[in-house]
Every structure is written in C-alpha cells, then in structure tokens.
Design a protein around this motif. Structure first.
Motif, short mmCIF file in Angstrom:
data_model
loop_
_atom_site.label_atom_id
_atom_site.label_comp_id
_atom_site.label_asym_id
_atom_site.label_seq_id
_atom_site.Cartn_x
_atom_site.Cartn_y
_atom_site.Cartn_z
N LEU A 53 0.84 -1.20 0.00
CA LEU A 53 0.00 0.00 0.00
C LEU A 53 0.88 1.26 0.00
O LEU A 53 0.54 2.27 0.62
N ALA A 54 2.00 1.17 -0.70
CA ALA A 54 2.97 2.27 -0.71
C ALA A 54 2.30 3.60 -1.04
O ALA A 54 1.62 3.73 -2.06
N GLY A 55 2.47 4.55 -0.13
CA GLY A 55 2.00 5.92 -0.37
C GLY A 55 0.49 6.12 -0.28
O GLY A 55 0.01 7.24 -0.42
N LYS A 56 -0.27 5.07 -0.03
CA LYS A 56 -1.73 5.22 0.04
C LYS A 56 -2.13 5.82 1.39
O LYS A 56 -1.49 5.56 2.41
N ARG A 57 -3.18 6.60 1.36
CA ARG A 57 -3.71 7.14 2.63
C ARG A 57 -4.91 6.28 3.03
O ARG A 57 -5.87 6.16 2.26
N VAL A 58 -4.82 5.69 4.20
CA VAL A 58 -5.85 4.75 4.64
C VAL A 58 -6.51 5.28 5.92
O VAL A 58 -5.83 5.73 6.85
N VAL A 59 -7.83 5.27 5.94
CA VAL A 59 -8.56 5.66 7.15
C VAL A 59 -9.33 4.43 7.64
O VAL A 59 -9.97 3.74 6.84
N ILE A 60 -9.21 4.18 8.92
CA ILE A 60 -9.84 2.97 9.49
C ILE A 60 -10.71 3.37 10.69
O ILE A 60 -10.24 4.10 11.58
N SER A 82 -14.82 11.05 9.99
CA SER A 82 -14.61 10.32 8.73
C SER A 82 -14.74 11.27 7.55
O SER A 82 -13.94 11.23 6.61
N MET A 83 -15.76 12.14 7.60
CA MET A 83 -15.97 13.10 6.51
C MET A 83 -14.78 14.06 6.43
O MET A 83 -14.32 14.40 5.35
N HIS A 84 -14.31 14.45 7.60
CA HIS A 84 -13.16 15.35 7.66
C HIS A 84 -11.93 14.69 7.02
O HIS A 84 -11.19 15.31 6.25
N GLN A 85 -11.74 13.42 7.33
CA GLN A 85 -10.59 12.68 6.77
C GLN A 85 -10.71 12.55 5.26
O GLN A 85 -9.72 12.61 4.54
N GLU A 124 -12.05 14.69 3.29
CA GLU A 124 -11.64 15.99 2.71
C GLU A 124 -10.13 16.09 2.67
O GLU A 124 -9.56 16.66 1.74
N GLU A 125 -9.47 15.54 3.69
CA GLU A 125 -7.99 15.63 3.73
C GLU A 125 -7.34 14.72 2.70
O GLU A 125 -6.15 14.85 2.40
N GLY A 126 -8.11 13.77 2.18
CA GLY A 126 -7.58 12.84 1.18
C GLY A 126 -7.52 11.43 1.73
O GLY A 126 -6.94 11.20 2.79
N CYS A 127 -8.17 10.53 1.02
CA CYS A 127 -8.23 9.14 1.49
C CYS A 127 -8.35 8.22 0.28
O CYS A 127 -9.19 8.44 -0.58
N ASP A 128 -7.46 7.23 0.21
CA ASP A 128 -7.50 6.29 -0.91
C ASP A 128 -8.28 5.03 -0.56
O ASP A 128 -8.89 4.40 -1.42
N GLN A 188 -21.12 7.01 -0.63
CA GLN A 188 -21.98 7.80 -1.53
C GLN A 188 -21.32 9.09 -2.02
O GLN A 188 -21.86 9.79 -2.87
N GLN A 189 -20.18 9.44 -1.44
CA GLN A 189 -19.55 10.70 -1.80
C GLN A 189 -19.00 10.62 -3.21
O GLN A 189 -18.63 9.54 -3.69
N SER A 190 -18.90 11.79 -3.86
CA SER A 190 -18.49 11.78 -5.27
C SER A 190 -17.05 11.27 -5.42
O SER A 190 -16.77 10.43 -6.27
N LYS A 191 -16.13 11.81 -4.57
CA LYS A 191 -14.74 11.33 -4.68
C LYS A 191 -14.52 10.23 -3.65
O LYS A 191 -13.89 10.44 -2.62
N ARG A 192 -15.08 9.09 -3.91
CA ARG A 192 -15.05 8.06 -2.87
C ARG A 192 -13.77 7.22 -2.93
O ARG A 192 -13.24 6.92 -4.02
N PRO A 193 -13.28 6.84 -1.74
CA PRO A 193 -12.10 5.96 -1.73
C PRO A 193 -12.52 4.52 -2.02
O PRO A 193 -13.70 4.24 -2.18
N PHE A 194 -11.55 3.63 -2.06
CA PHE A 194 -11.83 2.19 -2.12
C PHE A 194 -12.44 1.82 -0.78
O PHE A 194 -11.85 2.08 0.28
N MET A 195 -13.65 1.26 -0.81
CA MET A 195 -14.40 1.07 0.43
C MET A 195 -14.38 -0.39 0.89
O MET A 195 -14.75 -1.29 0.15
N VAL A 196 -13.96 -0.58 2.14
CA VAL A 196 -13.92 -1.93 2.72
C VAL A 196 -14.82 -1.97 3.95
O VAL A 196 -14.67 -1.16 4.87
N GLY A 197 -15.76 -2.90 3.95
CA GLY A 197 -16.64 -3.05 5.11
C GLY A 197 -16.44 -4.40 5.77
O GLY A 197 -15.76 -5.29 5.24
N PHE A 198 -17.03 -4.52 6.92
CA PHE A 198 -16.99 -5.78 7.67
C PHE A 198 -18.40 -6.20 8.02
O PHE A 198 -19.27 -5.35 8.21
N ALA A 199 -18.61 -7.48 8.10
CA ALA A 199 -19.92 -7.95 8.53
C ALA A 199 -19.72 -9.04 9.56
O ALA A 199 -19.06 -10.04 9.29
#
Ligand code: C5P
Length: 421
Positions: free
Chosen positions: A199-206, A274-277, A279-283, A327-338
C-alpha cells in the motif's frame, strides 16, 4: 503491534567498546538494544578491558565477546571478516580519541580498526572523553575526517565529567543511544515500505472499536467490540507503506506504531471525523467499527434519577458511516466488515451491494473461537462485481495474520484491471 520488537530480531549490531570510564554505560546499552530485539555482539579494545570485563558483556549480550584480531578460536568460528559482514550496524560507544584517530588514519592494528575497514555496514561513533581532549584540534580534525568518510558521529553531551572537569564529552545515556539505533532501523524499514510496500503511499482511514451513545452524563449504550481487528489492520497497513489514520472508539489498546489515532466516542462524531478525513484525502476507507445502530433520541442533561419500575428511552437510528462515505463523489476504495451469527455469507454479500462497498470481509461471530474479544479470526472476503475476483477464504489465524491477508486482498483489488465489457 504497539511496537513490534520482533521486527529487529534479524538485525545485528556490533557494539564496540573502547577505553573510557563511560564503558560502564555500555553494559546498560547492551540491555536496551536487546530489549528492542536486536542481536548484539560486543567487541572490546584493550583499553576497554581495563574498565570492564568481557564476561560482563558476554553475559548481557548472550554472545561471545571479541577482543583479539588474530584469535585462532574466533577465526575458526566468526573471524574478523565474518564479523564485519555479520553487522548491520557498528556502534562504537564509548569511542575514545585513540580509536577515532585510528579510524581517521585508516590503521588496522587491532580487531576494531580492522572491522572498521572491513565492513560495509554503517558505522556510528559516540565519542566520550575529557572536555579538553574533545576540543583538541587533532580530535576535531579526525572527527571531521570521519564525517567526510560517512561515519555518523553522535555528539557528546555537556556536564560534569568523571575527571572533575565540566564541559562537552559525556556519552549520551544508553536509553537515548538505543532509541537512536531503533529509530534508524525503523526509518530504513519505513522508507522501503513506502517505496515498495503493498500500500505504498496510500492514505488509509480505518474506523475501529465500538461507539458509545450517551443516555445521560454518566450512562451510555455500547457493545463488546474491543477494536483489536481494526488496530491490527492499522498496523498491517502501516507496515505496507500506507499513511494510516485510525478513528478509534473507546478501547483500551495501544496505538500501533506510526499510526495517527483520533479518539471518538459516538457514531455522529465518528462520521464527522470520517468526513473530515475524506476531505484531507483518502485512498482506502476500512470500516471495522461496531457502530451502534441506534442512539438515544434526547440525551438527558442531568443524571436520570431512579423512579418507578420502568424507564423508557427512545432511540433513533444512527447514520451508516461506511454507506455515507461510499456515496460521496470522490469516494475511496471502500472496505466493510460484517459480523453475523447466521447466513453469514448471504448477509455479507447483501451488505456489499446495499452499502456500495468494493470489498467486504465477513465472519461468524457465533463461533466462540473467533471474532469479538478473541485474538483469532477467520473470514471470507467478497469483492464488488466489477472486480471480477473470486471470493477469498482467510483461514483461522491470528488477527495480525488476517490483517496482513486483508492488506493483500485490498492491494490485489486496487491493482485489478477491470476488463472492458
Ligand atoms: O450493517 P452492519 O452494521 O452489519 O454493517 C457492518 C459494516 O458497516 C461495518 O463495516 C461497519 O463498520 C459499518 N457500519 C458503519 N456505520 C454504521 C453501521 C455499520 O460504518 N452505522
């Protein structure tokens, strides 16, 4: 991994001790380096042995101490050339004037000066001496030569000296030196991960842990999530070269090394952050949090008093964080858990579509041996249809290993060429 000490277990340090009263500090330095997981092998000059015995270092390092250039026994085992190759770093602490002069002149008349010439490893010197000797022109001239030759000089500290003088020349404390060594290897590993990691250089939010929904100033609704899986994923993403921000609900876990942690409490706060993150940039956005589905409609301003046999608390639905971000226009790659207790795969596949996720990892929390508070987990990963990837079963393993496999799954999906229809 609050700080994974085992990552240094394959790193070899030669600690070279030369003559000086600071040699006693080197015994503690061995301990601190070992605490970080390094392999330590001690080399001593003749001068050093006047201050402290090889036996002390042998006992502390757990390795034979090397003192002679031409020691038939050592040459049969690890001679000076092998030793020079074995080292990932040579730290000379304390470094006497004499050793510094030998290094500068390129002499090779004892084991340490020979090692210096024979090694490809970085060499660090921590000079320790009387302040007048430190300031002496030849010493400074030699140190300049060493710096020009690529040696890292650790500046001595000022203070009162064993000889009664006050001034520059004290060796830094062993804890400081050990930390500098640790940071050096850590930064080197980081640079490699940032360049070549999955994940070199990717910005990840968890998101991780439970949320806490207040009833009144002293009570709340929450759940049993410990946050372990999310924290393990944060550590794995960081090790894979990502810049990681962890939005943590109330959990009692150490922040993984290198990870930026933001503590939040309620679902609303977790969504705001999460919304704030975003805006800061999230891949990549990874939602592991067990977000409370409902919150109290009106949080009481004061502690609710005991009255009557029943208490009715009205609840309203919380926003779905992962679905909102998706649902956001510039959406990151989305990972969910169940986390499910029945029809695990069917429900998970449904959530993948309903929440517009790219990937979902599901597990059966009815099994006592995995999930929630357990240190182990087993999962099945589904990818959104456009990735045209098979589902992946992650066999039962530690949460750290599962986290690593999830990083690989994310990487594979991110690099998957979607074929034109
Ligand atoms: O619907 P369910 O709670 O089972 O969905 C689980 C997934 O959705 C998890 O990834 C969880 O972190 C995320 N989620 C969320 N916000 C919610 C509820 C769930 O982000 N309010």
């Amino acid at each position: 991994m609050s700080f994974d000490l085992s990552v240094f277990s394959n790193k070899n340090i030669i600690l070279a001790v030369t003559g000086g009263i600071a040699a006693y500090k080197s015994a503690i330095l061995v301990r601190r380096l070992k605490d970080y997981g390094f392999n330590v092998c001690v080399v001593m000059t003749k001068g050093a042995q006047a201050f402290i015995t090889p036996l002390t270092f042998q006992a502390l390092s757990g390795n034979p101490v090397h003192t002679e250039l031409l020691d038939p026994e050592a040459e049969a085992g690890m001679g000076h050339i092998e030793l020079a190759r074995w080292a990932d770093l040579i730290l000379v602490a304390p470094a006497s004037c004499d050793t510094i002069a030998k290094f500068a002149a390129g002499l090779a008349d004892d084991l340490l000066s020979t090692l210096y010439l024979a090694t490809k490893a970085p060499v660090w010197v921590a000079p320790a001496m009387n302040q007048q000797m430190w300031a002496a022109k030849p010493t400074q001239r030699n140190l300049n030569t060493l710096v020009e030759d690529g040696v890292h000089v650790i500046m001595p500290e000022a203070g009162s000296q064993a000889c009664g003088d006050v001034g520059l020349g004290r060796m830094p404390e062993p804890e400081d030196l050990a930390e500098q060594v640790k940071n050096y290897f850590h930064q080197a590993q980081r640079a490699i991960a940032e360049k070549f990691g999955l994940l070199a250089g990717k910005r990840v939010v968890i998101t991780a842990g439970p949320t806490r929904e207040a009833i009144d100033p002293v009570r709340y609704i929450s759940n049993h999530s410990t946050g372990k899986m999310g924290f393990a994923i944060a550590a794995a993403c960081y090790s894979a070269g990502a810049k990681v921000t962890l939005l943590a609900g109330p959990v009692s876990l150490d922040t993984p090394n290198g990870v930026r942690r933001i503590n939040v409490s309620s679902a609303i706060k977790m969504l705001d952050e999460s919304m704030h993150q975003l805006e800061e940039g999230c891949d990549v956005f990874i939602a592991t949090a067990a977000v409370a589905d409902y919150r109290v409609a009106e949080v009481a301003e004061h502690k609710i008093k005991k009255a009557g046999d029943e208490l009715n608390v009205s609840l309203v639905k919380n926003p779905d964080i992962v679905a909102t971000i998706a649902q956001q226009s510039k959406r990151p790659f989305m990972v969910g858990f169940a986390a499910e207790t029945r029809n695990v795969e069917e429900y998970a596949a449904g959530k993948l579509v309903a929440k517009k996720l790219d990937m979902i990892a599901c597990n059966d929390v009815s099994r006592a041996d995995i999930g929630f508070a357990s240190d182990q987990n087993a999962m099945t990963v589904f990818f959104a249809e456009q990735y045209q990837m098979e589902k992946r079963d992650l066999e039962k393993a530690s949460k750290q290993e599962i986290a690593q496999q999830l990083v690989e799954a994310i990487h594979d999906a991110l690099h998957h060429e979607i074929e034109p229809i």
